[in-house]
Design a protein around this motif. Sequence first.
Motif, PDB file in Angstrom:
ATOM      1  N   THR A 146      -9.149   4.405   6.403  1.00 26.18           N
ATOM      2  CA  THR A 146      -8.932   3.175   6.814  1.00 26.18           C
ATOM      3  C   THR A 146      -7.530   2.549   6.595  1.00 26.18           C
ATOM      4  O   THR A 146      -6.990   1.592   7.234  1.00 26.18           O
ATOM      5  CB  THR A 146      -9.824   1.979   6.435  1.00 26.18           C
ATOM      6  N   TYR A 147      -6.707   3.458   5.673  1.00 24.43           N
ATOM      7  CA  TYR A 147      -5.379   3.101   5.420  1.00 24.43           C
ATOM      8  C   TYR A 147      -4.367   4.158   5.988  1.00 24.43           C
ATOM      9  O   TYR A 147      -4.715   5.070   6.555  1.00 24.43           O
ATOM     10  CB  TYR A 147      -5.286   3.262   3.784  1.00 24.43           C
ATOM     11  N   ARG A 148      -3.068   3.663   5.860  1.00 21.87           N
ATOM     12  CA  ARG A 148      -1.810   4.305   6.316  1.00 21.87           C
ATOM     13  C   ARG A 148      -0.924   4.351   5.153  1.00 21.87           C
ATOM     14  O   ARG A 148      -0.816   3.843   4.449  1.00 21.87           O
ATOM     15  CB  ARG A 148      -1.309   3.693   7.469  1.00 21.87           C
ATOM     16  N   GLY A 149      -0.249   5.545   5.035  1.00 21.22           N
ATOM     17  CA  GLY A 149       0.607   6.012   4.041  1.00 21.22           C
ATOM     18  C   GLY A 149      -0.215   6.974   2.962  1.00 21.22           C
ATOM     19  O   GLY A 149      -1.238   6.711   2.775  1.00 21.22           O
ATOM     20  N   LEU A 150       0.703   7.574   2.280  1.00 16.82           N
ATOM     21  CA  LEU A 150       0.248   8.650   1.339  1.00 16.82           C
ATOM     22  C   LEU A 150      -0.318   8.101   0.284  1.00 16.82           C
ATOM     23  O   LEU A 150      -1.597   8.337  -0.575  1.00 16.82           O
ATOM     24  CB  LEU A 150       1.274   9.616   0.981  1.00 16.82           C
ATOM     25  N   ALA A 151       0.388   6.901  -0.306  1.00 15.52           N
ATOM     26  CA  ALA A 151       0.139   6.341  -1.584  1.00 15.52           C
ATOM     27  C   ALA A 151      -1.446   5.611  -1.434  1.00 15.52           C
ATOM     28  O   ALA A 151      -2.471   5.909  -1.916  1.00 15.52           O
ATOM     29  CB  ALA A 151       0.849   5.209  -2.024  1.00 15.52           C
ATOM     30  N   LYS A 152      -1.706   4.997  -0.046  1.00 12.17           N
ATOM     31  CA  LYS A 152      -3.066   4.348   0.218  1.00 12.17           C
ATOM     32  C   LYS A 152      -4.148   5.366   0.470  1.00 12.17           C
ATOM     33  O   LYS A 152      -5.202   5.091   0.193  1.00 12.17           O
ATOM     34  CB  LYS A 152      -2.944   3.377   1.274  1.00 12.17           C
ATOM     35  N   VAL A 153      -3.869   6.194   1.103  1.00 10.96           N
ATOM     36  CA  VAL A 153      -4.674   7.148   1.488  1.00 10.96           C
ATOM     37  C   VAL A 153      -5.264   8.167   0.117  1.00 10.96           C
ATOM     38  O   VAL A 153      -6.585   8.215  -0.173  1.00 10.96           O
ATOM     39  CB  VAL A 153      -4.257   8.345   2.385  1.00 10.96           C
ATOM     40  N   SER A 154      -4.270   8.397  -0.596  1.00  7.62           N
ATOM     41  CA  SER A 154      -4.431   8.997  -1.923  1.00  7.62           C
ATOM     42  C   SER A 154      -5.472   8.113  -2.748  1.00  7.62           C
ATOM     43  O   SER A 154      -6.477   8.625  -3.336  1.00  7.62           O
ATOM     44  CB  SER A 154      -3.377   9.207  -2.738  1.00  7.62           C
ATOM     45  N   MET A 155      -5.330   6.825  -2.874  1.00  4.30           N
ATOM     46  CA  MET A 155      -5.957   5.890  -3.706  1.00  4.30           C
ATOM     47  C   MET A 155      -7.618   5.863  -3.043  1.00  4.30           C
ATOM     48  O   MET A 155      -8.377   5.974  -3.728  1.00  4.30           O
ATOM     49  CB  MET A 155      -5.505   4.335  -3.256  1.00  4.30           C
TER      50      MET A 155
END
Length: 79
Positions: free
Chosen positions: A57-66
């Motif tokens: 549901t997220y975009r970007g490496l940091a948010k997807v990793s979280m």
Amino acid sequence: MKANKCTIFRHLWEAYLEVPEELRFTKRYKAFDKKRKETIEHCFADAKEKHDMCWTTYRGLAKVSMQAMLTFATMNLKN
């Protein structure tokens, strides 16, 4: 009749690529591979099917990793 000469080219690292290919057929690797299917692959399949890891549901490496870390943390608490 004249024989045709063929030249076979091998990549510089080809010998290094053959080593893991040979190790794949050893008894030790086959036992490890069987264990891997039961543990690691099962964990990821569980995450995909039961915890909606097919889509994020997220975009970007940091948010997807979280999101992935939180999902696997909850899976660890569940086990």
